[in-house]
Scaffold this motif. Structure first.
Motif, PDB file in Angstrom:
ATOM      1  N   PRO A 142       1.575  -3.553  24.808  1.00 32.41           N
ATOM      2  CA  PRO A 142       2.228  -2.561  25.647  1.00 32.41           C
ATOM      3  C   PRO A 142       3.047  -3.158  26.788  1.00 32.41           C
ATOM      4  N   HIS A 143       4.163  -2.553  27.094  1.00 36.78           N
ATOM      5  CA  HIS A 143       4.919  -2.932  28.292  1.00 36.78           C
ATOM      6  C   HIS A 143       5.464  -1.699  28.987  1.00 36.78           C
ATOM      7  N   THR A 144       4.904  -0.542  28.675  1.00 36.11           N
ATOM      8  CA  THR A 144       5.433   0.702  29.228  1.00 36.11           C
ATOM      9  C   THR A 144       4.510   1.252  30.311  1.00 36.11           C
ATOM     10  N   ALA A 145       5.126   1.779  31.366  1.00 38.17           N
ATOM     11  CA  ALA A 145       4.362   2.404  32.440  1.00 38.17           C
ATOM     12  C   ALA A 145       3.858   3.764  31.994  1.00 38.17           C
ATOM     13  N   ALA A 146       2.625   4.088  32.380  1.00 36.86           N
ATOM     14  CA  ALA A 146       2.093   5.432  32.133  1.00 36.86           C
ATOM     15  C   ALA A 146       2.778   6.408  33.075  1.00 36.86           C
ATOM     16  N   ILE A 147       2.918   7.671  32.648  1.00 37.99           N
ATOM     17  CA  ILE A 147       3.445   8.712  33.543  1.00 37.99           C
ATOM     18  C   ILE A 147       2.430   9.842  33.652  1.00 37.99           C
ATOM     19  N   PRO A 148       2.400  10.499  34.826  1.00 40.03           N
ATOM     20  CA  PRO A 148       1.413  11.563  35.033  1.00 40.03           C
ATOM     21  C   PRO A 148       1.725  12.809  34.206  1.00 40.03           C
ATOM     22  N   ILE A 149       0.671  13.465  33.745  1.00 44.14           N
ATOM     23  CA  ILE A 149       0.816  14.742  33.032  1.00 44.14           C
ATOM     24  C   ILE A 149       0.924  15.839  34.098  1.00 44.14           C
ATOM     25  N   PRO A 150       2.018  16.628  34.097  1.00 43.66           N
ATOM     26  CA  PRO A 150       2.187  17.655  35.136  1.00 43.66           C
ATOM     27  C   PRO A 150       0.999  18.620  35.175  1.00 43.66           C
ATOM     28  N   GLY A 151       0.560  18.953  36.377  1.00 40.29           N
ATOM     29  CA  GLY A 151      -0.528  19.908  36.548  1.00 40.29           C
ATOM     30  C   GLY A 151      -1.902  19.340  36.284  1.00 40.29           C
ATOM     31  N   ASN A 152      -1.996  18.030  36.126  1.00 40.83           N
ATOM     32  CA  ASN A 152      -3.284  17.384  35.863  1.00 40.83           C
ATOM     33  C   ASN A 152      -3.315  16.109  36.702  1.00 40.83           C
ATOM     34  N   SER A 153      -4.074  16.144  37.820  1.00 41.42           N
ATOM     35  CA  SER A 153      -3.976  15.051  38.791  1.00 41.42           C
ATOM     36  C   SER A 153      -4.508  13.730  38.251  1.00 41.42           C
ATOM     37  N   THR A 154      -5.363  13.771  37.232  1.00 39.60           N
ATOM     38  CA  THR A 154      -5.952  12.524  36.728  1.00 39.60           C
ATOM     39  C   THR A 154      -5.394  12.118  35.367  1.00 39.60           C
ATOM     40  N   GLY A 155      -4.619  13.008  34.738  1.00 42.70           N
ATOM     41  CA  GLY A 155      -4.173  12.756  33.365  1.00 42.70           C
ATOM     42  C   GLY A 155      -2.873  11.979  33.317  1.00 42.70           C
ATOM     43  N   ALA A 156      -2.776  11.061  32.383  1.00 42.49           N
ATOM     44  CA  ALA A 156      -1.550  10.285  32.188  1.00 42.49           C
ATOM     45  C   ALA A 156      -1.315  10.119  30.703  1.00 42.49           C
ATOM     46  N   ILE A 157      -0.054   9.904  30.369  1.00 41.68           N
ATOM     47  CA  ILE A 157       0.304   9.693  28.971  1.00 41.68           C
ATOM     48  C   ILE A 157       0.969   8.331  28.847  1.00 41.68           C
ATOM     49  N   ASN A 158       0.780   7.702  27.699  1.00 40.05           N
ATOM     50  CA  ASN A 158       1.468   6.443  27.444  1.00 40.05           C
ATOM     51  C   ASN A 158       1.792   6.336  25.959  1.00 40.05           C
ATOM     52  N   ILE A 159       2.833   5.561  25.658  1.00 38.94           N
ATOM     53  CA  ILE A 159       3.229   5.278  24.277  1.00 38.94           C
ATOM     54  C   ILE A 159       3.352   3.761  24.184  1.00 38.94           C
ATOM     55  N   TRP A 160       2.696   3.179  23.210  1.00 39.38           N
ATOM     56  CA  TRP A 160       2.713   1.717  23.076  1.00 39.38           C
ATOM     57  C   TRP A 160       3.199   1.312  21.686  1.00 39.38           C
ATOM     58  N   PRO A 161       3.971   0.227  21.625  1.00 36.61           N
ATOM     59  CA  PRO A 161       4.283  -0.356  20.321  1.00 36.61           C
ATOM     60  C   PRO A 161       3.058  -1.102  19.781  1.00 36.61           C
ATOM     61  N   VAL A 162       2.908  -1.090  18.479  1.00 41.28           N
ATOM     62  CA  VAL A 162       1.745  -1.724  17.847  1.00 41.28           C
ATOM     63  C   VAL A 162       2.227  -2.857  16.948  1.00 41.28           C
ATOM     64  N   HIS A 163       1.625  -4.007  17.086  1.00 43.68           N
ATOM     65  CA  HIS A 163       1.951  -5.183  16.275  1.00 43.68           C
ATOM     66  C   HIS A 163       0.718  -5.546  15.461  1.00 43.68           C
ATOM     67  N   PRO A 164       0.524  -4.951  14.309  1.00 44.09           N
ATOM     68  CA  PRO A 164      -0.684  -5.293  13.564  1.00 44.09           C
ATOM     69  C   PRO A 164      -0.725  -6.787  13.242  1.00 44.09           C
ATOM     70  N   ASN A 165      -1.866  -7.361  13.445  1.00 42.97           N
ATOM     71  CA  ASN A 165      -2.109  -8.752  13.061  1.00 42.97           C
ATOM     72  C   ASN A 165      -1.073  -9.706  13.624  1.00 42.97           C
ATOM     73  N   GLU A 166      -0.598  -9.421  14.833  1.00 40.73           N
ATOM     74  CA  GLU A 166       0.337 -10.294  15.535  1.00 40.73           C
ATOM     75  C   GLU A 166       1.686 -10.424  14.838  1.00 40.73           C
ATOM     76  N   GLY A 167       1.967  -9.559  13.881  1.00 42.52           N
ATOM     77  CA  GLY A 167       3.268  -9.604  13.219  1.00 42.52           C
ATOM     78  C   GLY A 167       4.294  -8.835  14.024  1.00 42.52           C
ATOM     79  N   ASN A 168       5.393  -8.444  13.378  1.00 40.13           N
ATOM     80  CA  ASN A 168       6.407  -7.665  14.067  1.00 40.13           C
ATOM     81  C   ASN A 168       5.864  -6.291  14.409  1.00 40.13           C
ATOM     82  N   TYR A 169       6.487  -5.706  15.406  1.00 40.90           N
ATOM     83  CA  TYR A 169       6.099  -4.362  15.837  1.00 40.90           C
ATOM     84  C   TYR A 169       6.475  -3.384  14.718  1.00 40.90           C
ATOM     85  N   VAL A 170       5.511  -2.630  14.218  1.00 45.13           N
ATOM     86  CA  VAL A 170       5.783  -1.769  13.066  1.00 45.13           C
ATOM     87  C   VAL A 170       5.687  -0.265  13.330  1.00 45.13           C
ATOM     88  N   TYR A 171       4.936   0.123  14.333  1.00 40.61           N
ATOM     89  CA  TYR A 171       4.926   1.547  14.673  1.00 40.61           C
ATOM     90  C   TYR A 171       4.505   1.702  16.130  1.00 40.61           C
TER      91      TYR A 171
END
Ligand code: NAG
Ligand code: NAG
Ligand code: NAG
Length: 390
Positions: A142-171
């Motif tokens: 991951p290299h993306t900052a989390a952002i807060p979910i509106p109306g939820n003071s503790t909730g955050a969302i994140n999206i991360w790239p996944v590199h299975p088995n240290e290969g290229n990022y696939v999803y």
């Protein structure tokens, strides 16, 4: 009458907001602070450290975080992914969430149940089929900052790239976290922040799908922030952006995709990875948005700012929307600063370079005349510094 007056005031405010003059950001690297340390572990290094304010804490997203032992040796990596919090008064002091002591190969890849020392932030699911059904190969980066979910003071969302088995990022994968306590409390629990993967496989990049959200996610500005957030992908042609309704964020058929000035927002039609440059919000060539891309609305400049590490020198580049709109057009990227290699790197083995420069926009606030920044130096330091805006 009162409601009419109210409406007029609202309209005036809206027009004023829309007309706010965009300010071109110019700044210099003014101060290099001591490298980050953690009171429990000592020295600390991570690839990246994108920052976002959640529940009053400035949370860093960590990729390959490692603690540096008192004798200078590094257990690399102590975990594959994680979060840390920057101290609110001393930016060189961070608190790593979880127990990262020792070298635990189990956590190089994460484990299905997140058990054991260090712990992964997101665990393996049956949907992780591109991993050849081998749960142990799961390796988000991951290299993306989390952002807060509106109306939820503790909730955050994140999206991360996944590199299975240290290969290229696939999803990429979408998940939500509940940041319910202060950093010291979280740290004393020795556990990562509780998370749940809401869409295990959001986009399959191997199948030519643009992995929207794997370069940056951005809160909408003003009223729009309650309705949408924005998910960015960087490929060999530039940056692509999707507009995501908060209310149906898990259903990608409801997302709108930017198709450029002529196409506008188009529902349900993502652009193709490494192609469809005509729909890019910003065209780039030979510039590496993977090494620390951030997009934020910055009130000081009344506009959205894109930062990323460009080219082999790992300089921090900056580009701004000349209209104040998230879709731009954006200015030609300019070098904002060149990270300085930590003097302590001299004589040490490994890579003698700086990488992953990252902006921490919310640390001093988005109206302040300065912004906290960080980067990695050789394999041993996470350097903190301050950019002063003119
Ligand atoms: C806030 O969001 C987090 C993450 O989705 C969730 O775990 C938590 O239950 C939410 N809290 C409330 C009060 O809705
Ligand atoms: C991703 O690909 C896998 C097969 O490799 C498939 O099962 C899954 O449905 C795909 N997901 C998306 C979002 O396209
Ligand atoms: C990006 O380049 C393509 C041509 O490859 C062009 O059609 C498009 O307008 C450009 N987009 C921007 C935002 O400059």
């Amino acid at each position: 009458m009162w409601s009419k007056l109210f409406a007029a005031v609202l309209a005036a405010l809206f027009i004023q907001g829309a007309q706010a003059q965009v300010v071109a950001p110019t700044g210099t690297l003014a101060t290099v602070l001591p490298a980050a340390t953690d009171p429990a572990f000592g020295g600390f290094i991570s690839d990246g450290g994108a920052g976002g304010n959640i529940n009053g804490m400035n949370l860093l997203t960590l990729s390959d975080p490692s603690v540096v032992n008192a004798d200078g040796s590094v257990d690399f990596p102590s975990a594959h992914t994680g979060y840390a919090v920057v101290d609110s008064t001393n930016p060189s002091q961070i608190t790593i969430i979880g127990n990262f002591k020792g070298s635990s190969p189990d956590f190089w890849h994460g484990t299905p149940d997140n058990s054991g020392t260090g712990g992964g932030v997101i665990n393996v699911m049956a949907e992780d089929v591109d991993c050849n059904m081998n749960a142990a190969c799961f390796a988000p980066a991951p290299h993306t900052a989390a952002i807060p979910i509106p109306g939820n003071s503790t909730g955050a969302i994140n999206i991360w790239p996944v590199h299975p088995n240290e290969g290229n990022y696939v999803y990429n994968t979408m998940f939500e976290m509940n940041v319910f306590a202060d950093a010291d409390t979280l740290n004393s629990q020795g556990q990562p922040i509780p998370t749940v993967r809401t869409v295990p496989v959001l986009f399959n990049v191997t199948q030519g799908q643009s992995g929207y959200g794997s370069r940056a996610i951005t809160s909408g500005y003003g009223e729009d922030g309650y309705a949408h957030f924005y998910a960015w992908e960087g490929d060999t042609t530039g940056l692509k952006v999707a507009r995501v309704p908060w209310s149906s964020r898990e259903d990608i058929t409801t997302w709108d995709y930017w198709h450029g000035g002529n196409g506008g927002w188009v529902t349900g039609q993502p652009l193709t990875y490494n192609s469809d440059a005509g729909g890019n919000a910003l065209n780039l060539t030979n510039q590496n948005t993977f090494f620390g891309c951030d997009v934020r609305y910055v009130d000081r400049f009344n506009t959205f700012i894109i930062t990323f590490s460009g080219g082999p020198d790992f300089s921090q580049y900056i580009s701004y929307s000349t209209t104040g709109d998230i879709t731009g057009p954006y200015s030609d990227p300019a070098v904002l600063f060149n990270p300085v290699l930590n003097a302590g790197c001299a004589g040490k083995g490994g890579l003698q370079l700086t990488d992953f420069p990252q902006m921490h926009w919310e640390y001093y606030g988005t109206t302040a005349d300065k912004t906290l920044v960080s980067w990695g130096s050789c394999d041993y330091y996470t350097d903190m510094a301050v950019v002063q805006w003119s």
